[in-house]
Design a protein around this motif. Structure first.
Motif, PDB file in Angstrom:
ATOM      1  N   ASN A 179       3.838  38.157  18.544  1.00 17.58           N
ATOM      2  CA  ASN A 179       3.312  39.506  18.397  1.00 17.58           C
ATOM      3  C   ASN A 179       4.498  40.476  18.307  1.00 17.58           C
ATOM      4  O   ASN A 179       5.561  40.206  18.877  1.00 17.58           O
ATOM      5  CB  ASN A 179       2.447  39.832  19.625  1.00 17.58           C
ATOM      6  CG  ASN A 179       1.885  41.238  19.611  1.00 17.58           C
ATOM      7  OD1 ASN A 179       1.374  41.699  18.600  1.00 17.58           O
ATOM      8  ND2 ASN A 179       1.969  41.926  20.741  1.00 17.58           N
ATOM      9  N   ILE A 180       4.320  41.589  17.611  1.00 18.59           N
ATOM     10  CA  ILE A 180       5.399  42.569  17.528  1.00 18.59           C
ATOM     11  C   ILE A 180       4.836  43.980  17.721  1.00 18.59           C
ATOM     12  O   ILE A 180       3.805  44.328  17.148  1.00 18.59           O
ATOM     13  CB  ILE A 180       6.183  42.458  16.196  1.00 18.59           C
ATOM     14  CG1 ILE A 180       7.352  43.454  16.181  1.00 18.59           C
ATOM     15  CG2 ILE A 180       5.275  42.621  14.991  1.00 18.59           C
ATOM     16  CD1 ILE A 180       8.373  43.180  15.071  1.00 18.59           C
ATOM     17  N   VAL A 181       5.502  44.775  18.560  1.00 18.94           N
ATOM     18  CA  VAL A 181       5.118  46.157  18.824  1.00 18.94           C
ATOM     19  C   VAL A 181       6.362  47.025  18.628  1.00 18.94           C
ATOM     20  O   VAL A 181       7.296  46.958  19.436  1.00 18.94           O
ATOM     21  CB  VAL A 181       4.565  46.342  20.255  1.00 18.94           C
ATOM     22  CG1 VAL A 181       4.187  47.799  20.506  1.00 18.94           C
ATOM     23  CG2 VAL A 181       3.356  45.437  20.488  1.00 18.94           C
ATOM     24  N   VAL A 182       6.374  47.813  17.557  1.00 16.07           N
ATOM     25  CA  VAL A 182       7.533  48.679  17.281  1.00 16.07           C
ATOM     26  C   VAL A 182       7.102  50.151  17.223  1.00 16.07           C
ATOM     27  O   VAL A 182       7.708  50.962  16.536  1.00 16.07           O
ATOM     28  CB  VAL A 182       8.248  48.269  15.970  1.00 16.07           C
ATOM     29  CG1 VAL A 182       8.976  46.949  16.138  1.00 16.07           C
ATOM     30  CG2 VAL A 182       7.256  48.207  14.803  1.00 16.07           C
ATOM     31  N   SER A 183       6.045  50.469  17.964  1.00 17.65           N
ATOM     32  CA  SER A 183       5.483  51.828  17.939  1.00 17.65           C
ATOM     33  C   SER A 183       6.512  52.868  18.345  1.00 17.65           C
ATOM     34  O   SER A 183       7.376  52.619  19.191  1.00 17.65           O
ATOM     35  CB  SER A 183       4.291  51.909  18.896  1.00 17.65           C
ATOM     36  OG  SER A 183       3.341  50.914  18.621  1.00 17.65           O
ATOM     37  N   LYS A 199       2.355  53.779  14.977  1.00 17.35           N
ATOM     38  CA  LYS A 199       2.522  52.330  15.190  1.00 17.35           C
ATOM     39  C   LYS A 199       3.745  51.782  14.448  1.00 17.35           C
ATOM     40  O   LYS A 199       4.243  50.711  14.772  1.00 17.35           O
ATOM     41  CB  LYS A 199       1.271  51.585  14.745  1.00 17.35           C
ATOM     42  CG  LYS A 199       0.043  51.851  15.616  1.00 17.35           C
ATOM     43  CD  LYS A 199       0.117  51.145  16.941  1.00 17.35           C
ATOM     44  CE  LYS A 199      -1.172  51.314  17.737  1.00 17.35           C
ATOM     45  NZ  LYS A 199      -1.134  50.621  19.027  1.00 17.35           N
ATOM     46  N   ASN A 200       4.184  52.505  13.401  1.00 18.53           N
ATOM     47  CA  ASN A 200       5.495  52.237  12.787  1.00 18.53           C
ATOM     48  C   ASN A 200       5.598  50.863  12.131  1.00 18.53           C
ATOM     49  O   ASN A 200       6.677  50.265  12.074  1.00 18.53           O
ATOM     50  CB  ASN A 200       6.589  52.404  13.868  1.00 18.53           C
ATOM     51  CG  ASN A 200       7.982  52.499  13.301  1.00 18.53           C
ATOM     52  OD1 ASN A 200       8.169  53.012  12.202  1.00 18.53           O
ATOM     53  ND2 ASN A 200       8.966  52.013  14.039  1.00 18.53           N
ATOM     54  N   GLN A 201       4.496  50.353  11.585  1.00 19.40           N
ATOM     55  CA  GLN A 201       4.526  49.013  10.983  1.00 19.40           C
ATOM     56  C   GLN A 201       5.494  48.913   9.813  1.00 19.40           C
ATOM     57  O   GLN A 201       5.997  47.821   9.510  1.00 19.40           O
ATOM     58  CB  GLN A 201       3.122  48.613  10.515  1.00 19.40           C
ATOM     59  CG  GLN A 201       2.131  48.355  11.635  1.00 19.40           C
ATOM     60  CD  GLN A 201       1.287  49.569  11.975  1.00 19.40           C
ATOM     61  OE1 GLN A 201       1.691  50.702  11.727  1.00 19.40           O
ATOM     62  NE2 GLN A 201       0.115  49.353  12.538  1.00 19.40           N
ATOM     63  N   LEU A 218       3.930  36.345  12.202  1.00 15.42           N
ATOM     64  CA  LEU A 218       4.158  37.490  13.092  1.00 15.42           C
ATOM     65  C   LEU A 218       2.970  38.440  12.937  1.00 15.42           C
ATOM     66  O   LEU A 218       2.616  38.810  11.824  1.00 15.42           O
ATOM     67  CB  LEU A 218       5.451  38.187  12.673  1.00 15.42           C
ATOM     68  CG  LEU A 218       6.093  39.220  13.597  1.00 15.42           C
ATOM     69  CD1 LEU A 218       6.469  38.606  14.935  1.00 15.42           C
ATOM     70  CD2 LEU A 218       7.329  39.803  12.921  1.00 15.42           C
ATOM     71  N   ILE A 219       2.355  38.830  14.051  1.00 14.52           N
ATOM     72  CA  ILE A 219       1.199  39.721  13.985  1.00 14.52           C
ATOM     73  C   ILE A 219       1.509  41.063  14.630  1.00 14.52           C
ATOM     74  O   ILE A 219       2.208  41.136  15.646  1.00 14.52           O
ATOM     75  CB  ILE A 219      -0.043  39.072  14.658  1.00 14.52           C
ATOM     76  CG1 ILE A 219      -1.289  39.951  14.429  1.00 14.52           C
ATOM     77  CG2 ILE A 219       0.177  38.825  16.148  1.00 14.52           C
ATOM     78  CD1 ILE A 219      -2.600  39.285  14.829  1.00 14.52           C
ATOM     79  N   CYS A 220       1.008  42.129  14.015  1.00 11.68           N
ATOM     80  CA  CYS A 220       1.102  43.474  14.582  1.00 11.68           C
ATOM     81  C   CYS A 220      -0.298  44.078  14.528  1.00 11.68           C
ATOM     82  O   CYS A 220      -0.899  44.173  13.459  1.00 11.68           O
ATOM     83  CB  CYS A 220       2.080  44.337  13.786  1.00 11.68           C
ATOM     84  SG  CYS A 220       2.266  46.015  14.433  1.00 11.68           S
ATOM     85  N   VAL A 221      -0.831  44.456  15.690  1.00  8.57           N
ATOM     86  CA  VAL A 221      -2.225  44.908  15.790  1.00  8.57           C
ATOM     87  C   VAL A 221      -2.282  46.409  16.064  1.00  8.57           C
ATOM     88  O   VAL A 221      -1.567  46.925  16.923  1.00  8.57           O
ATOM     89  CB  VAL A 221      -2.962  44.139  16.911  1.00  8.57           C
ATOM     90  CG1 VAL A 221      -4.384  44.656  17.076  1.00  8.57           C
ATOM     91  CG2 VAL A 221      -2.966  42.645  16.607  1.00  8.57           C
ATOM     92  N   GLY A 222      -3.144  47.092  15.333  1.00 11.80           N
ATOM     93  CA  GLY A 222      -3.337  48.534  15.539  1.00 11.80           C
ATOM     94  C   GLY A 222      -3.450  49.249  14.207  1.00 11.80           C
ATOM     95  O   GLY A 222      -2.997  48.743  13.170  1.00 11.80           O
TER      96      GLY A 222
END
Length: 420
Positions: free
Chosen positions: A306-310, A238-240, A228-232
């Motif tokens: 991909n994961i975006v939890v911003s 971005k709340n990783q 699982l990738i989270c970019v930023g």
């Protein structure tokens, strides 16, 4: 058409800058996509070096030494006004520098005489540049997100942006935004309808051409792992850290197979590292730091989703980037770009922001048989019309050529007694 794009920085060859942001890549992409049929000139308000090069475009930047001749052009009265600004001392120094850069910019616009000046991002420095162009050259503005919604921006920056939006709405100026959600936020917050353009971001990112198994070995990831990738940039917005908490809730059979890549500069090292150490998963979380486009391509190629939890996200560039590699994205339904990027068969949608819901979405994602070629095709559709949308936007701005009173905007923020 000669187009002068003003922005903080761009992704350029021979640049003195070591790190770049998503916005840097996006604005560079806008210019390059227009460069075949138009004359493109970049001006950066941050120093990236005078030798910076972008293929097919002209670049104006500077070194701190090269703008010394413009220091005296500002005048002592304006420097004194900077000290009266309602912002931190660090920001006052930055704003004084912006005044110097604006003097340099004035020499550029007189030399280049563009048909349109495109301001990317509403900052004090960018508005100073716009002020130099006022009543001489037509200007277009793009909000690539909303600073006033971010916890990472100063009150000064937030108020500058809010004052700009208020003035633009009053004068019915057609600025552009990068998502339907950004426009809805503006209309709701300012209680006024807008005829802003919605022009979605896009970006080119080339595949590395390297073998996936070899790449996974390079990063210490087994071939049968779920990645699982989270970019930023790693931080509060971005709340990783929520991804780490969601990992802890996963059943053991999913924990055993899952690796997490956090690709970006780590701005909260102490906090996120403690969370990782607390649950003893240092061997399962790869924090890369800043990566260039070539390395980022490798990371997408070894990933499965991909994961975006911003907490806030004007667009979410990684959604498009990941899609070029056929990766599905886990994301919240309340993200600003949801309506613009969502298509069935490319996303796992998280309805609310509880950790357990993110955990459930991870499980669902790795239990779904995704059609990677379908995802690639859907994402490519969004890229094709970028050039035409910006040309229509520019032509309308030239046709109407409404000038904003930049002095009014700055005074409204109550940071100057005199004009800028």
């Amino acid at each position: 058409m000669k187009i002068l794009l003003v922005t903080g920085a761009i992704y350029a060859q021979n640049s003195s800058r070591k790190h770049f942001t998503g916005l840097d890549y996006v604005v560079t992409q806008i210019g390059q996509s227009l460069s075949n049929d138009n004359e493109i000139v970049f001006f950066t308000t941050s120093p990236i070096g005078e030798k910076s090069v972008v293929d097919g475009c002209k670049v104006y930047s500077y070194s701190n030494m090269s703008v010394i001749p413009y220091i005296l052009k500002v005048g002592l009265k304006k420097y004194a006004n900077v000290m009266k600004m309602k912002c931190s001392f660090k920001e006052k120094i930055k704003n004084a520098r912006s005044m110097i850069i604006a003097e340099y910019f004035e020499s550029i616009i007189e030399k280049e005489k563009p048909d349109i000046i495109h301001i990317n991002g509403i900052t004090y420095g960018n508005l100073l540049c716009a002020n130099k162009a006022a009543k001489k050259y037509c200007t277009a503005y793009t909000l690539h997100g909303l600073s006033y919604k971010s916890n990472e921006c100063s009150d000064f920056q937030k108020n500058i942006e809010k004052s700009f939006i208020r003035s633009a709405l009053e004068k019915n100026i057609k600025f552009s935004v990068v998502s339907s959600g950004v426009l809805k936020n503006i209309e709701n917050d300012f209680k006024r309808k807008s005829n802003a353009y919605i022009i979605k971001n896009t970006i080119d990112i080339k595949k590395s051409g390297k073998n996936r198994e070899v790449l996974r070995k390079k990063y210490g990831i087994p071939n049968d792992a779920n990645v699982l990738i989270c970019v930023g940039s790693i931080g509060q917005r971005k709340n990783q850290v929520q991804i780490i908490r969601a990992y802890q809730l996963l059943p053991d059979e999913y924990k055993e197979k899952l690796y997490i890549i956090l690709a970006g500069k780590n701005n909260i090292k102490g906090y996120i590292n403690k969370e990782i150490e607390k649950i003893n998963i240092k061997d399962r979380v790869i924090i890369t730091g800043f990566v260039d486009k070539n390395t980022l391509a490798e990371l997408y190629e070894i990933s499965d989703a991909n994961i975006v939890v911003s907490k806030s996200e004007g667009f979410g560039l990684s959604i498009i980037e990941a899609g070029y590699f056929g990766l599905p994205t886990i994301m919240y339904k309340d993200l600003d770009a949801y309506e613009d990027v969502y298509f069935k068969g490319g996303f796992t949608i998280v309805e609310n922001r509880e950790d357990k819901n993110v955990k459930d979405a991870i499980i669902e994602t790795f239990n779904t048989d995704w059609n990677k070629n379908f995802i690639k095709r859907e994402v490519e559709k969004n890229k094709k019309d970028l050039k035409n949308q910006y040309i229509r936007f520019y032509n309308d701005a030239i046709k109407e050529c409404v000038f904003l009173d930049i002095n009014k905007i700055v005074k409204e923020v109550n940071c100057f007694e005199n004009e800028i």
